[in-house]
Design a protein around this motif. Structure first.
Motif, PDB file in Angstrom:
ATOM      1  N   THR A   1       0.884  -1.208   0.036  1.00 46.76           N
ATOM      2  CA  THR A   1      -0.048   0.197  -0.205  1.00 46.76           C
ATOM      3  C   THR A   1       0.812   1.307  -0.019  1.00 46.76           C
ATOM      4  OG1 THR A   1       0.089   0.265   2.377  1.00 46.76           O
ATOM      5  CG2 THR A   1      -1.677  -1.140   1.364  1.00 46.76           C
ATOM      6  N   THR A   2       0.285   2.363  -0.601  1.00 46.15           N
ATOM      7  CA  THR A   2       0.941   3.718  -0.165  1.00 46.15           C
ATOM      8  C   THR A   2       0.492   4.198   1.231  1.00 46.15           C
ATOM      9  OG1 THR A   2      -0.962   4.859  -0.896  1.00 46.15           O
ATOM     10  CG2 THR A   2       0.446   4.235  -2.672  1.00 46.15           C
ATOM     11  N   LEU A   3       1.314   5.193   1.612  1.00 46.91           N
ATOM     12  CA  LEU A   3       0.843   5.548   2.880  1.00 46.91           C
ATOM     13  C   LEU A   3      -0.664   5.912   3.008  1.00 46.91           C
ATOM     14  CD1 LEU A   3       1.609   6.594   6.020  1.00 46.91           C
ATOM     15  CD2 LEU A   3       2.544   8.762   4.750  1.00 46.91           C
ATOM     16  N   ALA A   4      -1.090   6.631   1.816  1.00 52.29           N
ATOM     17  CA  ALA A   4      -2.388   7.223   1.999  1.00 52.29           C
ATOM     18  C   ALA A   4      -3.316   5.866   2.148  1.00 52.29           C
ATOM     19  CB  ALA A   4      -2.733   7.916   0.547  1.00 52.29           C
ATOM     20  N   GLU A   5      -3.058   4.906   1.367  1.00 54.50           N
ATOM     21  CA  GLU A   5      -3.882   3.696   1.546  1.00 54.50           C
ATOM     22  C   GLU A   5      -3.854   2.922   3.051  1.00 54.50           C
ATOM     23  OE1 GLU A   5      -3.599   2.454  -3.216  1.00 54.50           O
ATOM     24  OE2 GLU A   5      -2.174   1.658  -1.839  1.00 54.50           O
ATOM     25  N   ALA A   6      -2.619   3.192   3.350  1.00 59.47           N
ATOM     26  CA  ALA A   6      -2.297   2.341   4.752  1.00 59.47           C
ATOM     27  C   ALA A   6      -3.392   3.214   5.777  1.00 59.47           C
ATOM     28  CB  ALA A   6      -0.984   2.568   5.062  1.00 59.47           C
ATOM     29  N   ILE A   7      -3.334   4.518   5.788  1.00 55.44           N
ATOM     30  CA  ILE A   7      -4.354   5.353   6.297  1.00 55.44           C
ATOM     31  C   ILE A   7      -5.782   5.078   6.298  1.00 55.44           C
ATOM     32  CG2 ILE A   7      -5.037   7.776   7.241  1.00 55.44           C
ATOM     33  CD1 ILE A   7      -2.135   8.642   6.233  1.00 55.44           C
ATOM     34  N   ASP A   8      -6.009   5.077   5.191  1.00 61.77           N
ATOM     35  CA  ASP A   8      -7.519   4.589   4.843  1.00 61.77           C
ATOM     36  C   ASP A   8      -7.832   3.295   5.319  1.00 61.77           C
ATOM     37  OD1 ASP A   8      -7.920   6.794   3.399  1.00 61.77           O
ATOM     38  OD2 ASP A   8      -7.457   5.768   1.455  1.00 61.77           O
ATOM     39  N   LEU A   9      -7.186   2.282   5.263  1.00 60.14           N
ATOM     40  CA  LEU A   9      -7.272   0.917   5.538  1.00 60.14           C
ATOM     41  C   LEU A   9      -7.134   0.970   7.251  1.00 60.14           C
ATOM     42  CD1 LEU A   9      -5.477  -1.232   3.031  1.00 60.14           C
ATOM     43  CD2 LEU A   9      -8.040  -0.787   3.266  1.00 60.14           C
ATOM     44  N   MET A  10      -6.234   1.652   7.786  1.00 59.52           N
ATOM     45  CA  MET A  10      -6.037   1.512   9.106  1.00 59.52           C
ATOM     46  C   MET A  10      -7.222   2.061  10.019  1.00 59.52           C
ATOM     47  SD  MET A  10      -2.951   2.632  11.648  1.00 59.52           S
ATOM     48  CE  MET A  10      -1.785   1.536  10.543  1.00 59.52           C
ATOM     49  N   SER A  11      -7.875   3.092   9.436  1.00 59.99           N
ATOM     50  CA  SER A  11      -9.212   3.547   9.806  1.00 59.99           C
ATOM     51  C   SER A  11     -10.433   2.289  10.347  1.00 59.99           C
ATOM     52  CB  SER A  11      -9.677   4.763   9.056  1.00 59.99           C
ATOM     53  OG  SER A  11     -10.239   4.319   7.851  1.00 59.99           O
ATOM     54  N   PHE A  12     -10.290   1.416   9.478  1.00 58.52           N
ATOM     55  CA  PHE A  12     -11.460   0.463   9.726  1.00 58.52           C
ATOM     56  C   PHE A  12     -11.142  -0.403  10.791  1.00 58.52           C
ATOM     57  CE2 PHE A  12     -11.738   0.986   5.031  1.00 58.52           C
ATOM     58  CZ  PHE A  12     -13.169   1.026   5.010  1.00 58.52           C
ATOM     59  N   ALA A  13      -9.683  -0.254  11.681  1.00 56.39           N
ATOM     60  CA  ALA A  13      -9.436  -1.325  12.552  1.00 56.39           C
ATOM     61  C   ALA A  13     -10.263  -1.132  13.764  1.00 56.39           C
ATOM     62  CB  ALA A  13      -7.931  -1.153  12.795  1.00 56.39           C
ATOM     63  N   SER A  14     -10.501  -2.294  14.593  1.00 58.22           N
ATOM     64  CA  SER A  14     -11.119  -2.198  15.830  1.00 58.22           C
ATOM     65  C   SER A  14     -10.242  -1.928  17.037  1.00 58.22           C
ATOM     66  CB  SER A  14     -11.787  -3.396  16.325  1.00 58.22           C
ATOM     67  OG  SER A  14     -12.816  -3.687  15.210  1.00 58.22           O
ATOM     68  N   VAL A  15      -8.629  -2.420  16.647  1.00 57.01           N
ATOM     69  CA  VAL A  15      -7.671  -2.042  17.579  1.00 57.01           C
ATOM     70  C   VAL A  15      -6.395  -2.233  16.682  1.00 57.01           C
ATOM     71  CG1 VAL A  15      -7.481  -4.494  18.274  1.00 57.01           C
ATOM     72  CG2 VAL A  15      -6.901  -2.751  19.890  1.00 57.01           C
ATOM     73  N   ALA A  16      -5.344  -1.539  17.150  1.00 62.85           N
ATOM     74  CA  ALA A  16      -3.803  -1.679  16.522  1.00 62.85           C
ATOM     75  C   ALA A  16      -2.929  -2.004  17.813  1.00 62.85           C
ATOM     76  CB  ALA A  16      -3.745  -0.253  15.945  1.00 62.85           C
ATOM     77  N   VAL A  17      -1.948  -2.794  17.269  1.00 64.73           N
ATOM     78  CA  VAL A  17      -0.686  -3.227  17.985  1.00 64.73           C
ATOM     79  C   VAL A  17       0.359  -2.678  17.113  1.00 64.73           C
ATOM     80  CG1 VAL A  17       0.546  -4.890  19.073  1.00 64.73           C
ATOM     81  CG2 VAL A  17      -1.999  -5.053  19.185  1.00 64.73           C
TER      82      VAL A  17
END
Length: 346
Positions: free
Chosen positions: A241-257
């Motif tokens: 992914t690009t950084l832009a795509e990573a930001i988009d996809l991470m916004s879907f996460a329920s939690v991050a590690v």
């Protein structure tokens, strides 16, 4: 209308920690135009900050003087008629373009002998401003004044249509809750939780019916591939992914590690509940700026050492930090998707 040029940091995490400064400038000058001069790879971050009007690429790498090219860029920026420049890096080179552009007020902390280049020069008292976000935010105020508190947490906005398009492009789905894992840390291996621990955590998450998505750049592909090999079933998005795509996809996460990294600060700014793993670095200086974050660290006598690689050769601060400890932090953050052992049904 006041026109302000920000000379922004090069690191992703630092760029995000500058956003509260922009919010404060807007509060002080509601009609201000705030532009940033920053490396091209940070453009997706600034595009998601509501306060930024325009972003200009800073093409000069670390250590590159290139006076002629800097003069040429400065002449282009001079035509925009900025009233003030705020310099977030402390290097001498970062002060050259605003000086060459003749911007009347050039604000920054004392740094590499840049007296004269910076004419609104501030003297930092580290004990009064222990965190980087505070040091950035203080530059919005008149010299000698403390930053307005509480300093708001950084926020990145996300366009719903764009993130749905990214989801579709990569063939991903939201059928099950997503755990975002960010195993990289560009600074060095002493900030990276070992692959086998990430893999153990990922296997536990998938056994609970959760999706695990691995995020990272091309530099993180090796450790992400190792995790994917040890935890079949994870979605390995590192280098995909690009950084832009990573930001988009991470916004879907329920939690991050996440390790202490740029993507950790992305997760925090997206308000994703976050377990932040610290080894050689310190959460006292650059913590995840979120009300939904848990710091996971062993706080050993030898840490934080702030080294890229363990000077003692054992990296106990991360090797001894096991997956159940991180899982316990996730259970506290999201008991709805990760019930603790005590509360789990028999």
């Amino acid at each position: 209308m006041k026109k302000i040029l920000i000379v922004a940091p090069a690191w992703v995490g630092d760029a995000i920690m500058a956003q509260p400064l922009y919010a404060r400038l807007k509060a002080l000058h509601p009609d201000a135009q705030i532009d940033v001069l920053a490396p091209a790879w940070t453009r997706p971050l600034h595009a998601r900050m509501a306060e930024i009007s325009e972003s200009f690429d800073n093409p000069f790498g670390h250590g590159q003087l290139k006076l002629g090219a800097r003069w040429k860029l400065a002449r282009q920026l001079k035509q925009r008629g900025y009233d003030q420049a705020i310099l977030l890096p402390n290097s001498l080179k970062s002060a050259l373009i605003p000086f060459f552009a003749g911007i009347p007020v050039r604000t920054g902390w004392t740094g590499e002998a840049r007296y004269g280049l910076v004419n609104d020069l501030r003297v930092l008292k580290p004990a009064e401003l222990p965190q980087m976000v505070e040091r950035f935010a203080a530059l919005a105020e008149v010299a000698g004044e403390a930053p307005a508190r509480p300093i708001p947490h950084p926020r990145l906005r996300v366009n719903s249509a764009e993130r749905q398009a990214t989801l579709h492009k990569l063939g991903l789905n939201l059928a099950r809750p997503i755990v975002a894992c960010c195993p990289g840390a560009e600074y060095g291996p002493a900030k990276r939780w070992p692959a086998q621990h990430f893999a153990e955590f990922a296997r536990d998450a998938m056994s609970r019916g959760l999706q695990v998505w691995l995020f990272g750049s091309g530099k993180d592909k090796e450790i992400a591939d190792e995790i994917a090999a040890l935890a079949p079933g994870v979605q390995n998005l590192a280098s995909q992914t690009t950084l832009a795509e990573a930001i988009d996809l991470m916004s879907f996460a329920s939690v991050a590690v996440c390790n202490d990294s740029g993507l950790m600060h992305v997760a925090a700014a997206l308000q994703v509940p976050l377990a932040a793993i610290y080894g050689s670095s310190s959460p006292e200086f650059t913590p995840p700026l979120s009300a939904q974050a848990e710091i996971v660290t062993l706080d050993l006598e030898c840490s934080p050492c702030f080294e890229r690689s363990c000077p003692l050769g054992h990296m106990n601060c991360l090797n001894q930090l096991d997956a159940p400890r991180v899982a316990a932090a996730v259970a506290r953050l999201r008991p709805d998707i990760w019930p603790s052992t005590i509360n789990a049904p028999l």
